[in-house]
Design an enzyme around this catalytic site. Structure first.
Site, PDB file in Angstrom:
ATOM      1  CB  VAL A  91      -0.950   0.014   1.214  1.00  0.00           C
ATOM      2  CG1 VAL A  91      -1.803   1.279   1.215  1.00  0.00           C
ATOM      3  CG2 VAL A  91      -1.846  -1.221   1.209  1.00  0.00           C
ATOM      4  NE  ARG A 151      10.166  -3.049  11.030  1.00  0.00           N
ATOM      5  CZ  ARG A 151       8.882  -3.078  10.726  1.00  0.00           C
ATOM      6  NH1 ARG A 151       8.525  -3.175   9.444  1.00  0.00           N
ATOM      7  NH2 ARG A 151       7.953  -3.002  11.649  1.00  0.00           N
ATOM      8  CD  GLU A 195     -13.557   5.692   4.442  1.00  0.00           C
ATOM      9  OE1 GLU A 195     -14.049   4.569   4.700  1.00  0.00           O
ATOM     10  OE2 GLU A 195     -14.132   6.759   4.691  1.00  0.00           O
ATOM     11  N   GLY A 198      -1.901 -15.022  -3.242  1.00  0.00           N
ATOM     12  CA  GLY A 198      -1.579 -13.850  -2.444  1.00  0.00           C
ATOM     13  C   GLY A 198      -2.744 -13.297  -1.655  1.00  0.00           C
ATOM     14  CD  GLU A 200       0.079 -11.988   4.633  1.00  0.00           C
ATOM     15  OE1 GLU A 200       1.242 -12.418   4.434  1.00  0.00           O
ATOM     16  OE2 GLU A 200      -0.343 -10.911   4.175  1.00  0.00           O
ATOM     17  CG  ASP A 226      -8.498  -8.661   8.927  1.00  0.00           C
ATOM     18  OD1 ASP A 226      -7.589  -7.826   8.864  1.00  0.00           O
ATOM     19  OD2 ASP A 226      -9.533  -8.602   8.208  1.00  0.00           O
ATOM     20  CE  LYS A 276     -10.098  -5.461   7.783  1.00  0.00           C
ATOM     21  NZ  LYS A 276     -10.097  -6.256   6.533  1.00  0.00           N
ATOM     22  N   GLY A 315      -5.806  -4.831  -1.295  1.00  0.00           N
ATOM     23  CA  GLY A 315      -5.067  -4.551  -2.518  1.00  0.00           C
ATOM     24  C   GLY A 315      -4.322  -3.245  -2.388  1.00  0.00           C
TER      25      GLY A 315
END
Length: 444
Positions: free
Chosen positions: A25, A56, A138, A196, A199, A210, A214, A315
């Site tokens: 992203v 990093r 957002e 993809g 994970e 996850d 949310k 994505g």
């Protein structure tokens, strides 16, 4: 140092933008900032200067070719003096410390970090309030889907009653493939990892972590109440089998991993329930048509009625769209001046345990194929206060001494506590060999 200027840059105030993280992203955010700076300046009224990108490893291979001079490992110095800080590092630390530093220095922050917001959101919002800054997020709940602003702003004058969301693309992809092809969970999960969508360690997705993060964010906005992550009931999809999918189909349902947030009346007092689990959704419901790795959030409000927000939930490019929308909003706030708009969490509604939830259920049992078994099962359900609506029976090895029957029982509405107690009684009964599954029905 790279500057992004509008075609008439002299008329624009210049704002420094710090980017933390250059993954899938972050790299796309940087690319769009660099390539479309003129358009963003025209929309925001500010010339956006990408002051640097903290990472990093400055030499790590990235999907997007970005100017080397932008990269730094010194996040602290990059943050101080910036007007807008975009955090796309993920994880809790050092993301939390970096955003607190940004807010204390007076910068607005933009983040897609759902884990951080679900666990430390109130701390970040309080830090923003103290200096008159804003936190924009957002992209944290449903990728590219615009749902945060509608809940926070567009529906602020309404009363949200219920919210149901497919907010994890990995699990929706898996369940959709299982539904469409009759495939096994493990087989589809392997495909999702290869593509993809999942994970190497898919625990956060398939076990519902996850989606729970949310759900906490969405419920906090919908009900103007701070919802701690540990108040969210969570179940995953690892126990879903092709036979469960087929039984759901036969009854007119599809199985989806849902985040459900709703107002409840418990003992005459208003409260809220926030939960994540695989549920049966009627095939006529809009959420049933959400396919692949897409997400959707279905909102029910007293005045506005039913609304659905649908699109890509993940994505790099898609999520970057939501991040940059927040950047434009932050830039406009800087140009207009004044303090940032704080979060509305003053309703302080209690979050109740799942035992208070009332819904319908589909219970699948394996029982001995003997006379009187169905009557015995119905008696246990009746004693537990769970009323039977439908029963479908199939028999394996009919005519054999060890033949077993499979009962698929649809119930009328009951409390989760009554259902849980009754299922425990069924499991202990001599006539029941195994409780195969219990699924809730949502969206009715």
């Amino acid at each position: 140092m790279t500057h992004l200027q509008g075609s008439s840059s002299g008329q624009y105030r210049r704002l420094r933008v710090a980017l933390l993280g250059a993954g899938a992203v972050g790299s796309q955010v940087a690319r769009i900032l660099l390539q479309h700076g003129d358009e963003l300046a025209d929309r925001s009224g500010a010339s956006l200067e990408l002051a640097g990108i903290a990472v990093r490893d400055v030499d790590a291979k990235r999907d997007v070719d970005l100017p080397k001079e932008l990269f730094t490992t010194d996040a602290e110095n990059l943050i101080v003096g910036s007007d807008i800080v975009i955090e796309l590092m993920g994880g809790i630390e050092p993301a939390r410390e970096n955003l607190l530093l940004a807010l204390k220095s007076g910068a607005d922050v933009v983040t897609a970090n759902k884990a951080l917001l679900a666990t430390h959101g109130p701390e970040l919002f309080e830090a923003a309030d103290q200096v008159g800054a804003s936190v924009y997020y957002e992209a944290a709940a449903a990728g590219a889907i615009p749902i945060i602003r509608p809940l926070r702003d567009s529906l602020a004058g309404d009363r949200v009653v219920r919210l149901m969301g497919i907010v994890n693309g990995t699990t929706n992809y898996i369940l959709d493939r299982m539904d469409g092809e009759g495939a096994d969970f493990g087989e589809v999960l392997a495909d999702a990892q290869h593509l993809g969508y999942a994970e190497a360690d898919p625990t956060a997705d398939v076990d519902g972590y996850d989606a729970a993060q949310k759900a906490a964010i969405l419920a906090s906005l919908a009900f103007h109440t701070a919802v701690p992550l540990d108040a969210v009931h969570r179940e995953g999809i690892t126990q879903i089998t092709p036979s469960m999918i087929e039984e759901a189909r036969a009854a007119g349902f599809v199985i989806k991993l849902l985040a459900v947030c709703e107002r409840l009346d418990v003992g005459g007092a208003e409260s809220i329930s926030v939960r994540v689990y695989p549920a049966l959704v009627a095939r006529t419901h809009p959420l049933a048509s959400v396919h692949g790795a897409n997400n959707a959030v279905f909102v029910e409000a007293e005045a506005a009625g039913s609304l659905m927000f649908y699109g890509a939930g993940a994505g790099g490019v898609q999520t970057a769209s939501a991040v940059l929308g927040d950047v434009v909003s932050a830039a406009r706030r800087h140009i207009a001046g004044g303090v940032g708009v704080g979060e509305s969490t003053r309703a302080n509604l209690p979050t109740v345990p799942i035992g208070n939830v009332i819904t319908r259920y589909q219970i699948t049992l394996e029982v001995d194929d003997q006379p009187g078994v169905l009557a015995a099962v119905a008696g246990i359900l009746s004693e537990g206060g769970v009323s039977v609506a439908t029963v479908v029976q199939t028999v394996e090895g009919e005519g054999d001494e060890d033949a077993t029957a499979r009962l698929i029982i649809g119930t009328h509405k009951a409390t989760e506590q009554a259902l849980s107690d009754t299922v425990a009684q069924l499991a202990a009964s001599a006539v029941v060999e195994r409780v195969v599954s219990v699924l809730r029905v949502e969206g009715e």
